[in-house]
Design a protein around this motif. Sequence first.
Motif, PDB file in Angstrom:
ATOM      1  N   UNK A 171       0.932  -1.272   0.147  1.00 16.08           N
ATOM      2  CA  UNK A 171       0.040   0.163  -0.080  1.00 16.08           C
ATOM      3  C   UNK A 171       0.668   1.397   0.048  1.00 16.08           C
ATOM      4  N   UNK A 172       2.009   1.260   0.613  1.00 14.90           N
ATOM      5  CA  UNK A 172       2.839   2.455   0.560  1.00 14.90           C
ATOM      6  C   UNK A 172       3.429   2.775  -0.847  1.00 14.90           C
ATOM      7  N   UNK A 173       3.310   1.733  -1.752  1.00 13.35           N
ATOM      8  CA  UNK A 173       3.774   2.394  -3.244  1.00 13.35           C
ATOM      9  C   UNK A 173       2.569   3.207  -3.834  1.00 13.35           C
ATOM     10  N   UNK A 174       1.350   3.278  -3.244  1.00 15.04           N
ATOM     11  CA  UNK A 174       0.341   4.061  -3.786  1.00 15.04           C
ATOM     12  C   UNK A 174       0.149   5.378  -3.074  1.00 15.04           C
ATOM     13  N   UNK A 175       1.157   5.493  -2.087  1.00 16.54           N
ATOM     14  CA  UNK A 175       1.010   6.664  -0.887  1.00 16.54           C
ATOM     15  C   UNK A 175       2.175   7.573  -1.257  1.00 16.54           C
ATOM     16  N   UNK A 176       2.151   8.955  -1.264  1.00 14.51           N
ATOM     17  CA  UNK A 176       3.094   9.674  -1.462  1.00 14.51           C
ATOM     18  C   UNK A 176       3.537  10.486   0.071  1.00 14.51           C
ATOM     19  N   UNK A 177       4.425  11.196   0.040  1.00 12.40           N
ATOM     20  CA  UNK A 177       5.060  11.965   1.104  1.00 12.40           C
ATOM     21  C   UNK A 177       3.966  12.938   1.482  1.00 12.40           C
ATOM     22  N   UNK A 178       3.869  13.406   2.933  1.00  8.71           N
ATOM     23  CA  UNK A 178       4.776  12.762   3.890  1.00  8.71           C
ATOM     24  C   UNK A 178       4.218  11.555   4.746  1.00  8.71           C
ATOM     25  N   UNK A 179       3.148  11.096   4.284  1.00  8.12           N
ATOM     26  CA  UNK A 179       2.707   9.875   5.111  1.00  8.12           C
ATOM     27  C   UNK A 179       3.580   8.394   4.586  1.00  8.12           C
ATOM     28  N   UNK A 180       4.136   8.502   3.251  1.00  7.79           N
ATOM     29  CA  UNK A 180       4.808   7.369   3.016  1.00  7.79           C
ATOM     30  C   UNK A 180       6.154   7.326   3.668  1.00  7.79           C
ATOM     31  N   UNK A 181       6.753   8.615   4.013  1.00 10.19           N
ATOM     32  CA  UNK A 181       8.143   8.799   4.590  1.00 10.19           C
ATOM     33  C   UNK A 181       7.938   8.140   6.157  1.00 10.19           C
ATOM     34  N   UNK A 182       6.724   8.459   6.937  1.00 10.06           N
ATOM     35  CA  UNK A 182       6.561   7.936   8.217  1.00 10.06           C
ATOM     36  C   UNK A 182       6.382   6.569   8.247  1.00 10.06           C
ATOM     37  N   UNK A 183       5.541   5.945   7.137  1.00 13.63           N
ATOM     38  CA  UNK A 183       5.315   4.689   7.002  1.00 13.63           C
ATOM     39  C   UNK A 183       6.590   3.939   6.784  1.00 13.63           C
ATOM     40  N   UNK A 184       7.498   4.474   6.019  1.00 13.85           N
ATOM     41  CA  UNK A 184       8.607   3.742   5.813  1.00 13.85           C
ATOM     42  C   UNK A 184       9.693   3.611   6.966  1.00 13.85           C
ATOM     43  N   UNK A 185       9.619   4.951   7.738  1.00  9.59           N
ATOM     44  CA  UNK A 185      10.197   4.793   8.938  1.00  9.59           C
ATOM     45  C   UNK A 185       9.882   3.816   9.992  1.00  9.59           C
ATOM     46  N   UNK A 186       8.377   3.685   9.867  1.00 13.60           N
ATOM     47  CA  UNK A 186       7.831   2.774  10.727  1.00 13.60           C
ATOM     48  C   UNK A 186       8.392   1.080  10.438  1.00 13.60           C
ATOM     49  N   UNK A 187       8.296   0.866   9.139  1.00 11.72           N
ATOM     50  CA  UNK A 187       8.753  -0.420   8.626  1.00 11.72           C
ATOM     51  C   UNK A 187      10.353  -0.945   8.729  1.00 11.72           C
ATOM     52  N   UNK A 188      11.214   0.335   8.711  1.00 14.58           N
ATOM     53  CA  UNK A 188      12.614   0.312   9.106  1.00 14.58           C
ATOM     54  C   UNK A 188      12.726  -0.183  10.658  1.00 14.58           C
ATOM     55  N   UNK A 189      12.000   0.347  11.464  1.00 17.34           N
ATOM     56  CA  UNK A 189      12.029   0.062  12.912  1.00 17.34           C
ATOM     57  C   UNK A 189      11.615  -1.330  13.092  1.00 17.34           C
ATOM     58  N   UNK A 190      10.527  -1.668  12.478  1.00 13.18           N
ATOM     59  CA  UNK A 190      10.331  -3.311  12.397  1.00 13.18           C
ATOM     60  C   UNK A 190      11.468  -3.970  12.099  1.00 13.18           C
ATOM     61  N   UNK A 191      12.206  -3.724  10.855  1.00 11.22           N
ATOM     62  CA  UNK A 191      13.266  -4.543  10.210  1.00 11.22           C
ATOM     63  C   UNK A 191      14.570  -4.400  11.096  1.00 11.22           C
ATOM     64  N   UNK A 192      14.730  -3.424  11.935  1.00 13.90           N
ATOM     65  CA  UNK A 192      15.870  -3.340  13.022  1.00 13.90           C
ATOM     66  C   UNK A 192      15.588  -3.967  14.326  1.00 13.90           C
ATOM     67  N   UNK A 193      14.193  -4.737  14.288  1.00 14.22           N
ATOM     68  CA  UNK A 193      14.156  -5.527  15.401  1.00 14.22           C
ATOM     69  C   UNK A 193      13.125  -4.974  16.495  1.00 14.22           C
ATOM     70  N   UNK A 194      12.411  -3.981  16.302  1.00 17.32           N
ATOM     71  CA  UNK A 194      11.256  -3.365  16.983  1.00 17.32           C
ATOM     72  C   UNK A 194      10.042  -4.086  16.893  1.00 17.32           C
ATOM     73  N   UNK A 195       9.210  -4.460  17.843  1.00 18.33           N
ATOM     74  CA  UNK A 195       7.840  -5.117  17.718  1.00 18.33           C
ATOM     75  C   UNK A 195       7.057  -4.111  16.898  1.00 18.33           C
ATOM     76  N   UNK A 196       6.147  -4.604  16.333  1.00 19.76           N
ATOM     77  CA  UNK A 196       5.317  -4.022  15.314  1.00 19.76           C
ATOM     78  C   UNK A 196       4.544  -2.832  16.228  1.00 19.76           C
ATOM     79  N   UNK A 197       3.974  -3.447  17.477  1.00 18.56           N
ATOM     80  CA  UNK A 197       3.234  -2.643  18.439  1.00 18.56           C
ATOM     81  C   UNK A 197       4.080  -1.244  18.742  1.00 18.56           C
ATOM     82  N   UNK A 198       5.463  -1.479  18.931  1.00 17.04           N
ATOM     83  CA  UNK A 198       6.191  -0.388  19.266  1.00 17.04           C
ATOM     84  C   UNK A 198       6.292   0.458  18.173  1.00 17.04           C
ATOM     85  N   UNK A 199       6.561   0.148  17.083  1.00 16.07           N
ATOM     86  CA  UNK A 199       6.747   0.744  16.065  1.00 16.07           C
ATOM     87  C   UNK A 199       5.702   1.615  15.531  1.00 16.07           C
TER      88      UNK A 199
END
Length: 318
Positions: A171-199
Motif C-alpha cells: 500500500x505504501x507504493x500508492x502513497x506519497x510523502x509525507x505519510x509514505x516517509x513516516x510509514x517507511x520509518x515504521x517499517x525500518x523500525x520493524x526491520x531493525x528489531x522493534x515489535x510492530x506495536x512499538x513501531x
Amino acid sequence: MIIALSAGLFLFLALAAGSIAVFAPAGRRMDADARVRALRPQLAAAESTASRKKSRRSLTGLLGHGSWAQSTARELQQADIQLRVGEYLLIRLLAALGLFVLPVLLLQAHPAAIVIGVGGIGAGFFLPALYVKAARRRRLGRIERQLLEFLPALAASLRSGFAFQPAVEVSLQQTGAPLADELGLMLKDVQLGAPTQTALQDMGERIGSTDLDMVITAILVQRTTGGNLPEILDSTAEALRERERIQGDIQTFTAQQRMTGIILSVYPVAVGLVLLAIMPSVWSKLFTEPAGQVQLAIAFTLQVLGFVAMRRALRVEV
C-alpha cells in the motif's frame, strides 16, 4: 546615520557569531545509528553517561534535558523542520534582537522607537513559533488526507492474503510523502528489531495526529483481541471521513465570523489612512507627537490581541 547603522550591523553580527559558538551542538550521528540506539534500551543506558557529559559542552545539550526542549523538538519533527532545539532558539532570539535594534537605529533612539522595539521583541520571538505551528498543521492536514486513501488500499491488500507488514509495503507504493516517509520509518523500525506495536506507537508519537492515533488504536486492539482487520480499517476510514465532513461544515458555518474578524482588524487601519489623507495636519500628530505614538502602539497591540482572541474563539475541535 550611516555610522549608527554600521555599528548596529557590526553588533548584530558579533552577537550572532557568539551565539552560534555557544549554541553549537556537540555533534550528530547518523539517523540509522540513533534509531538503533533507541530500539536497544540497554545500549542507550550504557552510553547515557558519556553522551550526557559530551552534551553539556553546548547549550543545545543542556536544553535537550528539559521538558520545553523535548516538546519543542517534537514540534519541529512534526513540522518536518530540520533544526536542533538550540538552533531554533537562536533564530528566535536573533529575530527578537533584530526587530528591537532596527527601529531604534532608524528612529535614532526616539521614545517611540523604544516602544516599537519592545513590541518587535515579542514579534520576533513568537513569529518563528507561529511559523512552526502553521507548518505542523499543514503537514498534519496532508497526512490525514492521505490516510483516507491509504486505509482502503491497506484493507484491500489484507483481503488479498498479505500479512500486515507486506500489506503496508504494498500500500505504501500508492502513497506519497509525507505519510509514505513516516510509514517507511515504521517499517525500518520493524526491520531493525522493534515489535510492530512499538513501531506503530512511535509513529503515532512522531506524527501527533488524532486520526492516526485512532487507526493505530484500532490495529492494536485487533492484534490483541482478534477480529477482521480489513473491516475494522474500513469502519475507521468511514469514521474519519465523517469527522472530516463535520470539520468542513464547521468551517462553512464559521466563515462569516472569520471574515468579520478580518474586517474588524483591517477597518481601523483603513479609516486611519483615510483620515490622514483628508486631514494630514491633525492626524499626522499621531506619528510626530510622543503621546500619539504611544496611542498608536497601544491601539496596534489591542488590535492584534483582539484578532488572536477571535481566531481562538472560532477554533472548534472535533
